[in-house]
Design a protein around this motif. Structure first.
Motif, PDB file in Angstrom:
ATOM      1  N   TYR A  20     -19.551  18.640  20.380  1.00 38.95           N
ATOM      2  CA  TYR A  20     -19.069  17.356  20.883  1.00 38.95           C
ATOM      3  C   TYR A  20     -18.347  17.520  22.215  1.00 38.95           C
ATOM      4  CZ  TYR A  20     -16.259  13.153  21.340  1.00 38.95           C
ATOM      5  OH  TYR A  20     -15.659  12.022  21.827  1.00 38.95           O
ATOM      6  N   THR A  21     -17.637  18.616  22.405  1.00 40.00           N
ATOM      7  CA  THR A  21     -16.898  18.820  23.653  1.00 40.00           C
ATOM      8  C   THR A  21     -17.828  18.964  24.857  1.00 40.00           C
ATOM      9  OG1 THR A  21     -16.789  21.184  23.162  1.00 40.00           O
ATOM     10  CG2 THR A  21     -14.873  19.843  22.548  1.00 40.00           C
ATOM     11  N   ASP A  22     -19.118  19.212  24.622  1.00 40.03           N
ATOM     12  CA  ASP A  22     -20.093  19.318  25.706  1.00 40.03           C
ATOM     13  C   ASP A  22     -20.746  17.980  26.051  1.00 40.03           C
ATOM     14  OD1 ASP A  22     -19.663  22.062  25.893  1.00 40.03           O
ATOM     15  OD2 ASP A  22     -21.195  22.490  24.385  1.00 40.03           O
ATOM     16  N   VAL A  23     -20.434  16.929  25.290  1.00 40.34           N
ATOM     17  CA  VAL A  23     -21.004  15.605  25.539  1.00 40.34           C
ATOM     18  C   VAL A  23     -20.370  15.031  26.804  1.00 40.34           C
ATOM     19  CG1 VAL A  23     -21.217  13.258  24.625  1.00 40.34           C
ATOM     20  CG2 VAL A  23     -21.484  15.218  23.100  1.00 40.34           C
ATOM     21  N   LYS A  24     -21.170  14.435  27.670  1.00 41.96           N
ATOM     22  CA  LYS A  24     -20.702  13.971  28.979  1.00 41.96           C
ATOM     23  C   LYS A  24     -20.077  12.577  28.969  1.00 41.96           C
ATOM     24  CE  LYS A  24     -22.173  17.735  30.809  1.00 41.96           C
ATOM     25  NZ  LYS A  24     -21.257  18.835  30.802  1.00 41.96           N
ATOM     26  N   CYS A  25     -20.124  11.861  27.860  1.00 41.12           N
ATOM     27  CA  CYS A  25     -19.488  10.545  27.775  1.00 41.12           C
ATOM     28  C   CYS A  25     -17.989  10.694  27.527  1.00 41.12           C
ATOM     29  CB  CYS A  25     -20.114   9.734  26.637  1.00 41.12           C
ATOM     30  SG  CYS A  25     -21.770   9.138  27.015  1.00 41.12           S
ATOM     31  N   TYR A  26     -17.273   9.564  27.557  1.00 39.78           N
ATOM     32  CA  TYR A  26     -15.836   9.568  27.296  1.00 39.78           C
ATOM     33  C   TYR A  26     -15.553  10.305  25.990  1.00 39.78           C
ATOM     34  CZ  TYR A  26     -11.143   7.974  26.281  1.00 39.78           C
ATOM     35  OH  TYR A  26      -9.806   7.940  25.981  1.00 39.78           O
ATOM     36  N   GLN A  27     -14.563  11.174  26.000  1.00 45.06           N
ATOM     37  CA  GLN A  27     -14.250  12.002  24.836  1.00 45.06           C
ATOM     38  C   GLN A  27     -13.226  11.318  23.931  1.00 45.06           C
ATOM     39  OE1 GLN A  27     -15.322  15.587  24.148  1.00 45.06           O
ATOM     40  NE2 GLN A  27     -16.975  14.595  25.245  1.00 45.06           N
ATOM     41  N   TYR A  28     -13.712  10.439  23.047  1.00 50.88           N
ATOM     42  CA  TYR A  28     -12.838   9.902  22.006  1.00 50.88           C
ATOM     43  C   TYR A  28     -12.421  11.068  21.112  1.00 50.88           C
ATOM     44  CZ  TYR A  28     -14.626   5.219  23.115  1.00 50.88           C
ATOM     45  OH  TYR A  28     -14.962   4.052  23.738  1.00 50.88           O
ATOM     46  N   ALA A  29     -11.315  10.910  20.403  1.00 47.89           N
ATOM     47  CA  ALA A  29     -10.891  11.957  19.470  1.00 47.89           C
ATOM     48  C   ALA A  29     -11.944  12.122  18.378  1.00 47.89           C
ATOM     49  CB  ALA A  29      -9.549  11.593  18.856  1.00 47.89           C
ATOM     50  N   GLU A  30     -12.155  13.366  17.961  1.00 50.04           N
ATOM     51  CA  GLU A  30     -13.065  13.585  16.838  1.00 50.04           C
ATOM     52  C   GLU A  30     -12.444  12.967  15.589  1.00 50.04           C
ATOM     53  OE1 GLU A  30     -15.819  16.815  16.340  1.00 50.04           O
ATOM     54  OE2 GLU A  30     -14.612  17.969  17.745  1.00 50.04           O
ATOM     55  N   PRO A  31     -13.262  12.632  14.599  1.00 52.41           N
ATOM     56  CA  PRO A  31     -12.710  12.014  13.391  1.00 52.41           C
ATOM     57  C   PRO A  31     -11.764  12.966  12.657  1.00 52.41           C
ATOM     58  CG  PRO A  31     -15.035  12.545  13.089  1.00 52.41           C
ATOM     59  CD  PRO A  31     -14.707  12.818  14.516  1.00 52.41           C
ATOM     60  N   LYS A  32     -10.649  12.425  12.165  1.00 49.66           N
ATOM     61  CA  LYS A  32      -9.733  13.236  11.361  1.00 49.66           C
ATOM     62  C   LYS A  32     -10.445  13.635  10.077  1.00 49.66           C
ATOM     63  CE  LYS A  32      -5.624  10.987  13.102  1.00 49.66           C
ATOM     64  NZ  LYS A  32      -4.530  10.075  12.820  1.00 49.66           N
ATOM     65  N   ASN A  33     -10.239  14.863   9.649  1.00 48.65           N
ATOM     66  CA  ASN A  33     -10.835  15.407   8.422  1.00 48.65           C
ATOM     67  C   ASN A  33     -12.361  15.440   8.476  1.00 48.65           C
ATOM     68  OD1 ASN A  33      -8.227  15.632   7.101  1.00 48.65           O
ATOM     69  ND2 ASN A  33      -8.298  13.407   7.018  1.00 48.65           N
ATOM     70  N   GLY A  34     -12.897  15.586   9.679  1.00 48.25           N
ATOM     71  CA  GLY A  34     -14.342  15.661   9.845  1.00 48.25           C
ATOM     72  C   GLY A  34     -14.678  16.080  11.260  1.00 48.25           C
ATOM     73  N   LYS A  35     -15.937  15.950  11.608  1.00 49.68           N
ATOM     74  CA  LYS A  35     -16.361  16.274  12.969  1.00 49.68           C
ATOM     75  C   LYS A  35     -17.597  15.463  13.317  1.00 49.68           C
ATOM     76  CE  LYS A  35     -19.057  20.317  11.571  1.00 49.68           C
ATOM     77  NZ  LYS A  35     -19.282  21.734  11.815  1.00 49.68           N
ATOM     78  N   LEU A  36     -17.917  15.456  14.604  1.00 48.56           N
ATOM     79  CA  LEU A  36     -19.141  14.816  15.062  1.00 48.56           C
ATOM     80  C   LEU A  36     -20.240  15.858  15.128  1.00 48.56           C
ATOM     81  CD1 LEU A  36     -18.139  12.435  17.957  1.00 48.56           C
ATOM     82  CD2 LEU A  36     -18.911  11.837  15.690  1.00 48.56           C
ATOM     83  N   ILE A  37     -21.380  15.502  14.613  1.00 49.99           N
ATOM     84  CA  ILE A  37     -22.567  16.338  14.707  1.00 49.99           C
ATOM     85  C   ILE A  37     -23.452  15.685  15.766  1.00 49.99           C
ATOM     86  CG2 ILE A  37     -24.560  17.261  13.477  1.00 49.99           C
ATOM     87  CD1 ILE A  37     -21.821  18.280  12.462  1.00 49.99           C
ATOM     88  N   CYS A  38     -23.746  16.423  16.827  1.00 54.93           N
ATOM     89  CA  CYS A  38     -24.491  15.852  17.949  1.00 54.93           C
ATOM     90  C   CYS A  38     -25.753  16.660  18.230  1.00 54.93           C
ATOM     91  CB  CYS A  38     -23.624  15.837  19.204  1.00 54.93           C
ATOM     92  SG  CYS A  38     -22.106  14.872  19.030  1.00 54.93           S
ATOM     93  N   GLN A  39     -26.782  15.948  18.675  1.00 56.10           N
ATOM     94  CA  GLN A  39     -28.031  16.582  19.084  1.00 56.10           C
ATOM     95  C   GLN A  39     -28.488  15.966  20.391  1.00 56.10           C
ATOM     96  OE1 GLN A  39     -31.026  16.885  16.080  1.00 56.10           O
ATOM     97  NE2 GLN A  39     -29.901  18.577  15.203  1.00 56.10           N
ATOM     98  N   LYS A  40     -29.000  16.821  21.263  1.00 53.41           N
ATOM     99  CA  LYS A  40     -29.488  16.391  22.572  1.00 53.41           C
ATOM    100  C   LYS A  40     -31.008  16.448  22.563  1.00 53.41           C
ATOM    101  CE  LYS A  40     -28.660  17.528  27.422  1.00 53.41           C
ATOM    102  NZ  LYS A  40     -27.911  18.448  28.298  1.00 53.41           N
ATOM    103  N   ASP A  41     -31.644  15.376  23.042  1.00 51.60           N
ATOM    104  CA  ASP A  41     -33.107  15.384  23.083  1.00 51.60           C
ATOM    105  C   ASP A  41     -33.602  15.733  24.487  1.00 51.60           C
ATOM    106  OD1 ASP A  41     -33.062  13.083  24.657  1.00 51.60           O
ATOM    107  OD2 ASP A  41     -33.590  11.744  23.014  1.00 51.60           O
TER     108      ASP A  41
END
Length: 98
Positions: A20-41
């Protein structure tokens, strides 16, 4: 057999996991007690969703996808959903689960 290998290679390489830290959009906080799973096409579009830690669930219904477009804008599908994404919580007795 080479055609099958080539097909599998193309399918596997068509989307890449991304921190998620490599995503180029605005960096909202990651969810508490979880994380964002991201994929780039292949178009440089990044799609993310919330994954909660064990024993936790999203505090409200999350969007089908949170997409960071190549121009740096977040898009939410369906459009009625909001940003940022939900946190993850433990549900107690009597609490409705989304």
């Amino acid at each position: 057999m080479n055609a099958v290998f080539l097909f599998l290679t193309v399918c596997i390489s068509s989307s890449l996991s991304l921190n998620y830290t490599d995503v180029k959009c605005y960096q909202y906080a990651e969810p508490k007690n979880g994380k964002l799973i991201c994929q780039k096409d292949v178009t440089a579009t990044v799609s993310c969703h919330v994954r909660c830690n064990g024993g936790f669930d999203v505090e409200y219904l999350q969007a089908e996808s949170y997409t960071c477009t190549p121009d740096g804008a977040w898009k939410v599908e369906p459009e009625l959903m909001t940003l940022p994404w939900p946190n993850c919580i433990i549900y107690g007795p009597g609490m409705p689960i989304p």
